[in-house]
Every structure is written in C-alpha cells, then in structure tokens.
Design an enzyme around this catalytic site. Structure first.
Site, short mmCIF file in Angstrom:
data_model
loop_
_atom_site.label_atom_id
_atom_site.label_comp_id
_atom_site.label_asym_id
_atom_site.label_seq_id
_atom_site.Cartn_x
_atom_site.Cartn_y
_atom_site.Cartn_z
N CYS A 338 0.83 -1.20 0.00
CA CYS A 338 0.00 0.00 0.00
C CYS A 338 0.88 1.26 0.00
O CYS A 338 1.54 1.54 -0.98
CB CYS A 338 -0.99 -0.01 1.16
SG CYS A 338 -2.38 1.12 0.94
N HIS A 422 -3.60 -5.26 1.29
CA HIS A 422 -3.33 -5.70 2.66
C HIS A 422 -3.84 -7.13 2.82
O HIS A 422 -4.74 -7.57 2.12
CB HIS A 422 -4.05 -4.79 3.66
CG HIS A 422 -3.61 -3.37 3.64
ND1 HIS A 422 -2.38 -2.97 4.10
CD2 HIS A 422 -4.25 -2.24 3.21
CE1 HIS A 422 -2.27 -1.67 3.97
NE2 HIS A 422 -3.39 -1.20 3.43
#
Length: 508
Positions: A338, A422
């Site tokens: 991310c 994630h």
C-alpha cells in the site's frame, strides 16, 4: 434484559480490546448470538468488510471472536490521524471529511446519534452486544462530548466494567481515581473491575482487591493472568512493541532464520500485515529506524502508512533510502504494501493527503502514483505463484504500472515487489511460496513450515481469550450485568466528594 455491557479501561492499552474479544468468545461458546461494538475508534489499523465498509481492525477481530461477519455498525466512527494534526473521519465505513480536534468536537452530538442508532440496531438483531470504550472514561476534559465511554453508557443504559493493567503498576490508584473523577450519575453505571495482565501469586494480591471493594463499593470481577504472545490485531502504536515480537525464531523446517526488517513509520498503518510473517516458524520480524538495522535483513517490508509523502520524507531523513537502493541493485528482496508500495515508484503526485504535489519516489519500481479524493475500498481476489490470494484495499493513492512483471494488482522488478493489497500474507500458500523465493534470493537455507495455518493460529488465540474469561473472571456476575444492568445505586463517596457533582445533559 439489558443485553449489553461496556468494557472500559483505566488507560489506553489496558486490555479493553482483548477482554471484549474474550467475552464475545465465551458467550458464543455458550450458544449466545453476540456482536462487538465500539462507537468511536481512533486507529490506523483498519479493514474492509464484505460490503466495502472500513472499520477498525480490532472490531474485525472481535467479530471473529463472536463468529459473526464484521459490519460497519460495529464501529460507526473511525478516526484516522494524519501528518498535519488532523484526522480523517470515517462514518459507517465511508470517509466524510478531515477535521482537527476542535472541529471534531462540534460534530460529536451528530456522531453520538448515529452511534446510538447502530447500537440499537445491533441490540435488536443480537442476543448480546459487548461494547468497548476508548481510552479512559475519566478523561474529564473530554467528557462533555464523549460518545464512546460514559456518554454512550448514560445514553444507552449500559453497565460498565473497568479494566486495569496491573503490569504497569499503580492499578489500584488508577481504578480508584477513575471512579473518583466521574460524576455521580456516571458512577452509578460502573459495576466492577477486571484486573488484567497479572503475574505472580494471587494470594499477595487478595488484600488489595478486598480493600478496593471496600473503598469503591464495586467488586473485582476477575484477575486475568498475563498471556504472552497474543499479537491479536493490535489497535494502535502502544501495541507495537509486542505486535511482531513473538515469532518462533528457531523452527524445525530450516537451518537458517529468515530476518525481516520493517521501517517503523511515524504514521504506520495496517501493521497487522506483519502478523502472518511473525507467526511463521523460523521468521524473525523486527522494527527498524536506522540504516544499520536493514543491513543483515533478508527481506525489508515497507508497510502501509496514513501519510505516504510525510513518511517517505521521514525515511529519507533517517538515512534509509540509500540501503534500500543498494538492496535493489544487489537483488536483495524488498516488499512494499500500500503506502510502502507507493513510495517505491518513480513519482508521487499528491494534492489530497499531504498537498505536496509532485514528489520523487524511491524509483525502485516502474510506477507512478496520483492521489484521488475518493478512497478506494475493496476486497480483491487474485493469484500469485499459482496460489489463490484474498486481500483488502484502503487507499487514496492510485498506482499506474508502467513496466515490470505483474504481481497481484501491483508489479515486480527484480527482487522488488509492490502491491496495494493488505492481508495477502495471511494466505498460507501464497505466503510460503513468497518466502521460498525470498530465501532463495537471500541465499538462506530456510524452508517455510508446510503446516502453518494463519487462520488456525488466530482461532487458537481467540479460544485462549475465551478460556481467559471463562477460567479467571466471575462469569456469573458478568451474565447478571448483561441480563439486568446495574442493580440499584452503588455507594462511593471518596475524600473531596467529587461524586457530589451533577450532570446537566452532556456538560459538567
């Protein structure tokens, strides 16, 4: 039937989250349909529900303890602090604006209404709702606008159990002081104490528990022993010292330990991505803030962050850019997740989160990033190394891939990988395949354990929490509180008589 209970704490990190989860697991094992709830959560550790709502990761863990699907109603208000002293407000799973502390105060009456609606909805649909407070209920400067502790308890008629961390010391003073600082009306709802993280001989503690009961008029409903190794979805940075510290460093499946270094960004988010690595036998995960701490790492993971540009500047100020470049040039593994993935690109254009405009990235991946005002929230599914991978996305930065090999939704070039997903490392097959390649590139004789299942490890820990409550708490007393609330007015008149104050609305 009251059908609800609020678990408050004398401090942050007293153990509210795990006690709430433990009560949920104890109840569901008794056949009770139970749901967790936290009206307001300030955390950078969040997850996406199946219907695309963002909530605190602790409430997701508690829903797993209750064996129910997490939903936005379980955490109606989520605050995500940024780099500028302001926080993003996420309401019912969707961002609704950025606020400072004073601006947020003005929104609290509306947010309390929404939270009470969610709590009432859960109470209609579930047999029991176990609520978690935030910080301490005795933060008297914030009581007028409180929506998560006594403000919620008063509005919803909730009995309150207060958890104190005895491992820090001063637990009796913290409990007595918490009650003493509450108004008389708030005090009526405080029904008892739970002593948490106890080590030692309970016989030495007994006189103190009896005296606390005499002084406050409230019983101690349990003394919960310290349970080391419970890295369950840490909620905030106070938990980071233990969040990844419990790997089995020596495993039976490989002669070498695989060392993983993780830069500890100031605005670190979703650091639970590291939990699956930390529970892998033979993998050592550690935080890094200095260049030399990356030197002997077999893998460096750049984790998520709430402030990509600000934390990239921190990384450079700390001198961590050079060893990352040297690693990439030498074919030594680096993984970005991310915000960490965004840093690895050539350029970041951000007029949304930081307002910095164009900023040079690390240049280790052929990507560019542009921040959009709409937050991307999703539960993607894909494949890598021939293994199915499920994850979740939470980001404003949109990455454009301009070369390299495909890797999940991101890319790979040489020994550098990047993805916006994630939770990918929680997929056992993918994690083992990825670690095998990392070990090969690092020249390590490390073989991932073929029978390590992350979901099973989490389930075992949730069962340990259920056992903790069942074996060390007065469950009969807890059940009476859940069924009937606080029975009558509990006496308490400490020196100075702060209990004599009265409340008018939500103002002292």
């Amino acid at each position: 039937m009251s059908n609800a209970l609020l678990v408050a704490g004398t401090t942050s990190d007293a153990g509210k989250s795990v006690v709430t989860a433990g009560i949920c697991r104890w109840l569901v094992r008794r056949g009770v349909k139970v749901a967790p709830f936290k009206a307001q959560n300030m955390s950078l550790n969040s997850m996406v529900t199946l219907d695309g709502a963002e909530i605190g990761r602790a409430q997701v863990m508690q829903a797993q303890a209750a064996r129910v699907e997490p939903e936005a109603a379980m955490n109606p208000v989520l605050l995500k602090p940024g780099a500028d002293g302001r926080s993003q407000v996420v309401l019912l799973g969707r961002p609704v604006g950025e606020v400072g502390a004073l601006d947020y105060r003005d929104r609290k009456p509306y947010l309390l209404e929404r939270s009470l609606e969610c709590l009432a909805d859960l109470r209609r649909r579930f047999d029991v709702v176990i609520c978690e407070g935030a910080g301490s209920p005795a933060e008297i400067n914030l009581r007028a606008g409180d929506i998560a502790n006594m403000g919620l308890a008063r509005a919803a008629g909730l009995p309150v159990v207060v958890v104190g961390d005895i491992d820090r010391g001063g637990v009796f003073a913290a409990m007595f002081g918490t009650l003493a600082l509450l108004s008389a009306e708030d005090q009526k709802l405080v029904a008892g104490w739970l002593v948490n993280k106890f080590r030692g001989d309970a016989r030495l503690l007994r006189p103190g528990l009896d005296m606390l009961h005499e002084l406050t008029g409230r019983p101690v409903l349990g003394t919960l022993p310290m349970l080391p190794g419970l890295w369950l979805d840490a909620e905030d940075s106070l938990d980071l010292s233990t969040a990844v510290a419990h790997a089995e460093v020596v495993g039976p499946y490989g002669a070498d330990v695989l060392r993983v270094a993780v830069p500890r960004f100031p605005r670190l988010s979703n650091f639970t991505d590291l939990d699956a690595l930390a529970q892998e036998p033979g993998v050592l995960v550690r935080w890094a803030t200095r260049p030399e701490e990356l030197a002997d790492a077999d893998l460096v993971v750049l984790p998520g962050t709430r402030a990509t540009v600000a934390d990239l500047a921190w990384l450079r100020e700390r001198g961590l850019e050079r060893p990352l470049r040297e690693r990439a040039a030498a074919g030594r593994p680096v993984l970005g997740i991310c915000g960490g993935y965004q840093m690895l690109g050539r350029r970041i254009t951000d007029f949304v989160e930081s307002g910095s405009g164009p900023v040079d990235g690390l240049g280790l991946l052929p990507t560019t990033v542009e921040f959009g005002r709409e937050k991307v929230l999703g539960r993607p599914v894909g494949e890598a190394y021939g293994e199915r991978v499920e994850g979740y996305e939470i980001h404003h930065g949109v990455v454009a891939v301009e070369g390299g090999e495909a890797f999940l939704d991101g890319c790979r070039e040489g020994a550098v990988w990047g993805t916006t997903w994630h939770g990918a490392l929680e997929n056992d097959g993918f994690r083992r395949a990825f670690l095998r390649e990392v070990a090969a590139l690092a020249g390590r004789a490390f073989v991932p354990a073929p029978d390590t299942a992350f979901a099973a490890a989490r389930e075992a820990r949730l069962n340990r929490l259920g056992d903790l409550i069942e074996e060390h708490a007065d469950t009969d007393a807890l059940w009476r509180l859940i069924e009937g609330g606080v029975d009558g007015e509990l006496p308490f008149v400490p020196p100075g008589a702060p209990a004599a104050r009265t409340m008018e609305g939500d103002r002292l």
